[in-house]
Design a protein around this motif. Sequence first.
Motif, short mmCIF file in Angstrom:
data_model
loop_
_atom_site.label_atom_id
_atom_site.label_comp_id
_atom_site.label_asym_id
_atom_site.label_seq_id
_atom_site.Cartn_x
_atom_site.Cartn_y
_atom_site.Cartn_z
N TYR A 138 -10.02 31.42 -23.79
CA TYR A 138 -10.50 32.07 -22.58
C TYR A 138 -11.86 32.74 -22.81
CZ TYR A 138 -6.04 31.45 -20.11
OH TYR A 138 -4.94 30.93 -19.46
N ARG A 139 -11.99 33.43 -23.94
CA ARG A 139 -13.26 34.09 -24.24
C ARG A 139 -14.36 33.06 -24.46
NH1 ARG A 139 -10.84 38.80 -28.30
NH2 ARG A 139 -10.14 40.20 -26.62
N SER A 140 -14.01 31.93 -25.04
CA SER A 140 -14.99 30.85 -25.24
C SER A 140 -15.44 30.28 -23.89
CB SER A 140 -14.39 29.75 -26.10
OG SER A 140 -14.07 30.23 -27.39
N PHE A 141 -14.49 30.14 -22.96
CA PHE A 141 -14.85 29.66 -21.62
C PHE A 141 -15.88 30.59 -20.98
CE2 PHE A 141 -10.29 27.83 -21.15
CZ PHE A 141 -10.66 26.73 -21.91
N ILE A 155 -21.54 31.48 -19.32
CA ILE A 155 -22.76 32.29 -19.23
C ILE A 155 -23.94 31.53 -19.81
CG2 ILE A 155 -23.87 34.40 -20.08
CD1 ILE A 155 -21.11 35.74 -19.96
N LEU A 156 -23.74 30.85 -20.93
CA LEU A 156 -24.80 30.04 -21.52
C LEU A 156 -25.25 28.94 -20.56
CD1 LEU A 156 -26.58 29.19 -23.92
CD2 LEU A 156 -24.63 27.83 -24.76
N PHE A 157 -24.30 28.25 -19.94
CA PHE A 157 -24.63 27.18 -19.00
C PHE A 157 -25.37 27.72 -17.77
CE2 PHE A 157 -20.71 24.66 -20.61
CZ PHE A 157 -21.46 24.20 -21.67
N PHE A 197 -23.47 23.89 -11.15
CA PHE A 197 -23.20 25.32 -11.06
C PHE A 197 -21.74 25.55 -10.68
CE2 PHE A 197 -27.76 26.47 -10.88
CZ PHE A 197 -27.72 27.64 -11.60
N GLY A 198 -21.22 24.76 -9.75
CA GLY A 198 -19.83 24.92 -9.34
C GLY A 198 -18.87 24.75 -10.50
N LEU A 199 -19.09 23.73 -11.31
CA LEU A 199 -18.23 23.51 -12.48
C LEU A 199 -18.35 24.67 -13.46
CD1 LEU A 199 -19.01 19.71 -13.04
CD2 LEU A 199 -16.89 20.69 -12.11
N THR A 200 -19.57 25.19 -13.62
CA THR A 200 -19.78 26.32 -14.52
C THR A 200 -19.09 27.58 -14.01
OG1 THR A 200 -21.92 25.39 -15.21
CG2 THR A 200 -21.55 27.73 -15.64
N PHE A 201 -19.15 27.80 -12.70
CA PHE A 201 -18.48 28.96 -12.13
C PHE A 201 -16.96 28.87 -12.31
CE2 PHE A 201 -22.19 29.32 -8.93
CZ PHE A 201 -22.90 30.12 -9.80
N CYS A 202 -16.43 27.67 -12.22
CA CYS A 202 -14.99 27.48 -12.45
C CYS A 202 -14.64 27.85 -13.88
CB CYS A 202 -14.59 26.04 -12.16
SG CYS A 202 -14.54 25.62 -10.40
N LEU A 203 -15.49 27.46 -14.81
CA LEU A 203 -15.26 27.80 -16.22
C LEU A 203 -15.31 29.32 -16.42
CD1 LEU A 203 -14.83 26.41 -18.99
CD2 LEU A 203 -17.31 26.57 -19.32
N LEU A 204 -16.26 29.98 -15.76
CA LEU A 204 -16.35 31.44 -15.85
C LEU A 204 -15.10 32.10 -15.28
CD1 LEU A 204 -17.89 34.10 -16.32
CD2 LEU A 204 -18.98 33.75 -14.09
N ALA A 205 -14.67 31.64 -14.11
CA ALA A 205 -13.48 32.22 -13.47
C ALA A 205 -12.25 32.02 -14.34
CB ALA A 205 -13.27 31.61 -12.10
N LEU A 206 -12.13 30.84 -14.93
CA LEU A 206 -10.99 30.56 -15.79
C LEU A 206 -11.00 31.48 -17.00
CD1 LEU A 206 -8.53 28.73 -16.25
CD2 LEU A 206 -10.03 27.15 -17.48
N GLY A 207 -12.17 31.68 -17.58
CA GLY A 207 -12.27 32.57 -18.73
C GLY A 207 -11.88 34.00 -18.39
#
Length: 361
Positions: free
Chosen positions: A228-231, A236-238, A259-269
């Motif tokens: 989760y922390r890695s996500f 943030i890097l992306f 951006f949408g895919l990146t935001f999903c990764l942030l939310a999951l993390g």
Amino acid sequence: MHKLTYLDALRGYAILGVILTHTTRKFHGDISEALYQFGIQGSRGVQLFFIVSAFTLFYSLEKHSASRQFSIPDFYIKRFFRIAPMFYFALLFYIIFDLVSDALGIYSSYPEVSIHLLLSTITFTSVLHPDWLFSLVPGGWSISNEFLFYLCIPFLFYWIRTPRIAFIFVVVSILGSIALHSVLGSTSPFSEVTSYLFYWFPNQLSIFLMGIALFFVGKKYKFSLFAYRSFTALSILFILILGITPYDMSSLMPKHVLFGLTFCLLALGLSGAPNRILDNRLIQFIGTISFSIYLVHFFVLDIVNYVLLDTLTSSMTAMNALLIIFLTYIAYINLICICHISLNRITRNPIGQICDSKTRF
């Protein structure tokens, strides 16, 4: 997934991104290109709103309808009254403000009132035709897309039940959007309004579907704390990488999808590893009043620029002027929204309860 404060935090970042975009545009050519590109892509905060909206809708529907059956009329009535009253008030306000600003000599870019724009704004259909795109409520295109998404909810809730099906819907939607863009991009009337094919619903549908896919992934899969922390770190890097690359909302593979895919990764993390730095009370509060902020921020921008822009840019560096205007912008908006919340609590009338600070979109 019982504690969802991170969703308010995401809304907070989304509205700050939108504010940053409209602040930065005034400084094109006066600040570094990398900073300018990053600033204007804060507008991708709208896509973050879409993801959070779709996620929360499915979360609520799953929670309150174990049989996956729900009253469609009740659903539409509730969604309408969570958005429409404040939106219609904003419509009236901006029409009046446009008249007043003309009289006072304050520059505004609001379109002239016409019967077509008025009807499309009232019916939340402004993204259905290029001539209606710039509704009488600034930024109304996003709310129009939100309402069109609501129309799809009964179908989507019936068909999407697993992460796999959600992913299929996302992929098909992205490919369909690319195909439509290729076929319609150079034809009338689509070619007559710059970037209309970015704003219209088929191009934004995949973002809503990503929010649904995020819900099912979070529901079905559990990851380690490290994952989760890695996500969160990777997202943030992306975001930084995507933010400093050239802005283009009409390319074959639109950046808003990335951006949408990146935001999903942030939310999951954030859902699995709470982060007190990213998910704090201040940003959560901003998130809870984000809809109110969204509706008034164009007005505030015009006022702040009218009062401060020329004075600051003539007496200090563009970077310092941008920072001061951005912070003034946020402080002014929050003051307005706090007054709005306080008035609702004092009056406690039905409209106030409908238009409370936790209105989402």
